[in-house]
Design an enzyme around this catalytic site. Sequence first.
Site, PDB file in Angstrom:
ATOM      1  N   ASN A  66      13.565  23.169  73.986  1.00 52.28           N
ATOM      2  CA  ASN A  66      13.009  24.379  74.634  1.00 52.28           C
ATOM      3  C   ASN A  66      11.568  24.560  74.172  1.00 52.28           C
ATOM      4  O   ASN A  66      11.218  24.141  73.071  1.00 52.28           O
ATOM      5  CB  ASN A  66      13.836  25.610  74.234  1.00 52.28           C
ATOM      6  CG  ASN A  66      13.887  25.784  72.722  1.00 52.28           C
ATOM      7  OD1 ASN A  66      14.717  25.164  72.045  1.00 52.28           O
ATOM      8  ND2 ASN A  66      12.989  26.571  72.189  1.00 52.28           N
TER       9      ASN A  66
ATOM     10  N   SER B   1      21.990  19.311  66.159  1.00 52.50           N
ATOM     11  CA  SER B   1      22.426  19.840  67.464  1.00 52.50           C
ATOM     12  C   SER B   1      21.806  18.995  68.563  1.00 52.50           C
ATOM     13  O   SER B   1      20.635  18.669  68.515  1.00 52.50           O
ATOM     14  CB  SER B   1      21.946  21.272  67.700  1.00 52.50           C
ATOM     15  OG  SER B   1      21.757  21.970  66.530  1.00 52.50           O
TER      16      SER B   1
ATOM     17  N   MET C 233      15.192  24.659  62.206  1.00 52.24           N
ATOM     18  CA  MET C 233      15.816  25.308  61.040  1.00 52.24           C
ATOM     19  C   MET C 233      16.500  24.303  60.117  1.00 52.24           C
ATOM     20  O   MET C 233      17.455  24.654  59.425  1.00 52.24           O
ATOM     21  CB  MET C 233      16.844  26.338  61.526  1.00 52.24           C
ATOM     22  CG  MET C 233      16.308  27.342  62.525  1.00 52.24           C
ATOM     23  SD  MET C 233      17.614  28.421  63.131  1.00 52.24           S
ATOM     24  CE  MET C 233      16.794  29.182  64.553  1.00 52.24           C
ATOM     25  N   SER C 234      16.037  23.075  60.106  1.00 56.01           N
ATOM     26  CA  SER C 234      16.701  22.063  59.265  1.00 56.01           C
ATOM     27  C   SER C 234      15.683  21.038  58.780  1.00 56.01           C
ATOM     28  O   SER C 234      14.490  21.318  58.737  1.00 56.01           O
ATOM     29  CB  SER C 234      17.808  21.372  60.075  1.00 56.01           C
ATOM     30  OG  SER C 234      17.248  20.578  61.101  1.00 56.01           O
TER      31      SER C 234
ATOM     32  N   ALA D 177      17.411  19.360  66.751  1.00 57.18           N
ATOM     33  CA  ALA D 177      16.911  19.991  67.970  1.00 57.18           C
ATOM     34  C   ALA D 177      15.763  20.889  67.542  1.00 57.18           C
ATOM     35  O   ALA D 177      15.826  21.506  66.476  1.00 57.18           O
ATOM     36  CB  ALA D 177      18.009  20.826  68.607  1.00 57.18           C
TER      37      ALA D 177
ATOM     38  N   HIS E 131      23.239  24.303  57.122  1.00 60.12           N
ATOM     39  CA  HIS E 131      21.901  24.893  57.235  1.00 60.12           C
ATOM     40  C   HIS E 131      21.692  25.963  56.170  1.00 60.12           C
ATOM     41  O   HIS E 131      22.645  26.615  55.732  1.00 60.12           O
ATOM     42  CB  HIS E 131      21.722  25.538  58.612  1.00 60.12           C
ATOM     43  CG  HIS E 131      21.734  24.573  59.751  1.00 60.12           C
ATOM     44  ND1 HIS E 131      22.902  24.091  60.307  1.00 60.12           N
ATOM     45  CD2 HIS E 131      20.726  23.993  60.441  1.00 60.12           C
ATOM     46  CE1 HIS E 131      22.609  23.257  61.287  1.00 60.12           C
ATOM     47  NE2 HIS E 131      21.295  23.168  61.400  1.00 60.12           N
TER      48      HIS E 131
ATOM     49  N   HIS F  61      28.215  22.070  66.012  1.00 60.38           N
ATOM     50  CA  HIS F  61      27.924  21.298  64.792  1.00 60.38           C
ATOM     51  C   HIS F  61      29.289  20.872  64.247  1.00 60.38           C
ATOM     52  O   HIS F  61      30.076  21.707  63.816  1.00 60.38           O
ATOM     53  CB  HIS F  61      27.209  22.163  63.753  1.00 60.38           C
ATOM     54  CG  HIS F  61      25.850  22.643  64.171  1.00 60.38           C
ATOM     55  ND1 HIS F  61      25.069  23.437  63.374  1.00 60.38           N
ATOM     56  CD2 HIS F  61      25.133  22.421  65.282  1.00 60.38           C
ATOM     57  CE1 HIS F  61      23.931  23.709  64.001  1.00 60.38           C
ATOM     58  NE2 HIS F  61      23.944  23.108  65.166  1.00 60.38           N
TER      59      HIS F  61
ATOM     60  N   TYR G  25      20.482  28.830  56.608  1.00 55.79           N
ATOM     61  CA  TYR G  25      20.826  30.166  57.122  1.00 55.79           C
ATOM     62  C   TYR G  25      22.310  30.500  56.977  1.00 55.79           C
ATOM     63  O   TYR G  25      22.702  31.647  57.169  1.00 55.79           O
ATOM     64  CB  TYR G  25      20.380  30.341  58.577  1.00 55.79           C
ATOM     65  CG  TYR G  25      20.959  29.363  59.574  1.00 55.79           C
ATOM     66  CD1 TYR G  25      22.306  29.383  59.907  1.00 55.79           C
ATOM     67  CD2 TYR G  25      20.141  28.432  60.201  1.00 55.79           C
ATOM     68  CE1 TYR G  25      22.843  28.488  60.816  1.00 55.79           C
ATOM     69  CE2 TYR G  25      20.659  27.532  61.120  1.00 55.79           C
ATOM     70  CZ  TYR G  25      22.007  27.560  61.419  1.00 55.79           C
ATOM     71  OH  TYR G  25      22.525  26.667  62.314  1.00 55.79           O
ATOM     72  N   GLU G  26      23.137  29.503  56.641  1.00 60.34           N
ATOM     73  CA  GLU G  26      24.552  29.793  56.439  1.00 60.34           C
ATOM     74  C   GLU G  26      24.789  30.596  55.162  1.00 60.34           C
ATOM     75  O   GLU G  26      25.881  31.123  54.945  1.00 60.34           O
ATOM     76  CB  GLU G  26      25.365  28.492  56.439  1.00 60.34           C
ATOM     77  CG  GLU G  26      25.428  27.879  57.825  1.00 60.34           C
ATOM     78  CD  GLU G  26      26.040  26.483  57.840  1.00 60.34           C
ATOM     79  OE1 GLU G  26      27.070  26.256  57.191  1.00 60.34           O
ATOM     80  OE2 GLU G  26      25.461  25.605  58.512  1.00 60.34           O
TER      81      GLU G  26
ATOM     82  N   HIS H  35      21.384  29.188  72.127  1.00 62.90           N
ATOM     83  CA  HIS H  35      21.950  27.985  71.507  1.00 62.90           C
ATOM     84  C   HIS H  35      22.606  27.065  72.547  1.00 62.90           C
ATOM     85  O   HIS H  35      22.552  25.838  72.413  1.00 62.90           O
ATOM     86  CB  HIS H  35      22.954  28.421  70.429  1.00 62.90           C
ATOM     87  CG  HIS H  35      23.530  27.293  69.639  1.00 62.90           C
ATOM     88  ND1 HIS H  35      22.744  26.405  68.914  1.00 62.90           N
ATOM     89  CD2 HIS H  35      24.814  26.887  69.446  1.00 62.90           C
ATOM     90  CE1 HIS H  35      23.531  25.511  68.319  1.00 62.90           C
ATOM     91  NE2 HIS H  35      24.791  25.787  68.631  1.00 62.90           N
TER      92      HIS H  35
HETATM   93  N1  HPA Z   1      13.327  27.520  67.138  1.00 65.27           N
HETATM   94  C1  HPA Z   1      14.032  27.180  66.035  1.00 65.27           C
HETATM   95  N2  HPA Z   1      14.989  26.268  66.029  1.00 65.27           N
HETATM   96  C2  HPA Z   1      15.270  25.654  67.188  1.00 65.27           C
HETATM   97  C3  HPA Z   1      14.586  25.943  68.376  1.00 65.27           C
HETATM   98  C4  HPA Z   1      13.561  26.930  68.341  1.00 65.27           C
HETATM   99  O1  HPA Z   1      12.901  27.250  69.350  1.00 65.27           O
HETATM  100  N3  HPA Z   1      15.096  25.156  69.357  1.00 65.27           N
HETATM  101  C5  HPA Z   1      16.077  24.403  68.758  1.00 65.27           C
HETATM  102  N4  HPA Z   1      16.177  24.706  67.450  1.00 65.27           N
END
Ligand code: HPA
Length: 267
Positions: free
Chosen positions: A230, A33, A206-207, A118, A88, A65, A90-91, A242
């Site tokens: 972030n 992302s 998460m990847s 990201a 991912h 994505h 989580y899918e 997101h």
């Molecule tokens: N946490 C988890 N995954 C992320 C984050 C986050 O703050 N920012 C972008 N992907």
Amino acid sequence: MSKDAYGLAAEAAGVLKGRTGVDSFDVLLVMGSGWVPAADAIGAVVAEFPVTDLPGFAAPAVAGHFGTIRAVTTESGAKALILLGRTHLYEGRGVEPVVHGVRTAIAAGVRTVVLTNAAGGLRPETQRVGEPVLISDHINLTGSNPITGATFIDLTEVYSKRLRALAREVDPSLAEGVYVAFRGPTYETPAEIRMLRTLGGDLIGMSTALEAIAAREGGAEVLGLSLVTNPGAGLVGEPLNHEEVLQVGRETAARMGVLLGTLVNKL
Ligand code: HPA
């Protein structure tokens, strides 16, 4: 891990060669992302099609994505494979689809894997939103592993020192950090973020960690890059979303594109 997963990757690599006319690839770039808009700077497009055209690939479930595979030739003549989007954990499809892209690329000859993502920044004292950070190591808290059975892969240097040094030749301002992988899809609680800071994490996402493990299993050299989109939850008191993650990617695409484009020509 069933032997079938490796067989499926070999089959996908065969179809890939047929579709692209490229016998062997040198490098795989996985665009997470925020990184997708940077892909255009990597090289001249040889072929591009939906990943679902290849055996074993599922369409990504997440907005932003893309689910496209692109073959390019870089200025230096290297053959690069770019995955625009990834699967991912989580899918909910299990771990094998998460690493299928990496395994397919390795079956297609790839020896260098560049994983981008990201991430939330766990050190807002020193990190700025919109900055790329080199991944120096990871903490895999997904509760999963792509390897099954008594295959004891050394993870002392998952993220290649040599490739990190090369990346710093391109951009000397690049900081390094430890990436923590959670399964998601929820963002973290502020208590989890405080825990991860204590554990020695610098980035949360998460990847990447599972793909990096699969790449090491396959003997490829790995470079990991996180775009800090972030500060981790609770560090600045604002809720996460997101769209913010994707927006930071759009704003920084030009810089990320120059970084990746210059880097692949040095590999
Ligand atoms: N946490 C988890 N995954 C992320 C984050 C986050 O703050 N920012 C972008 N992907």
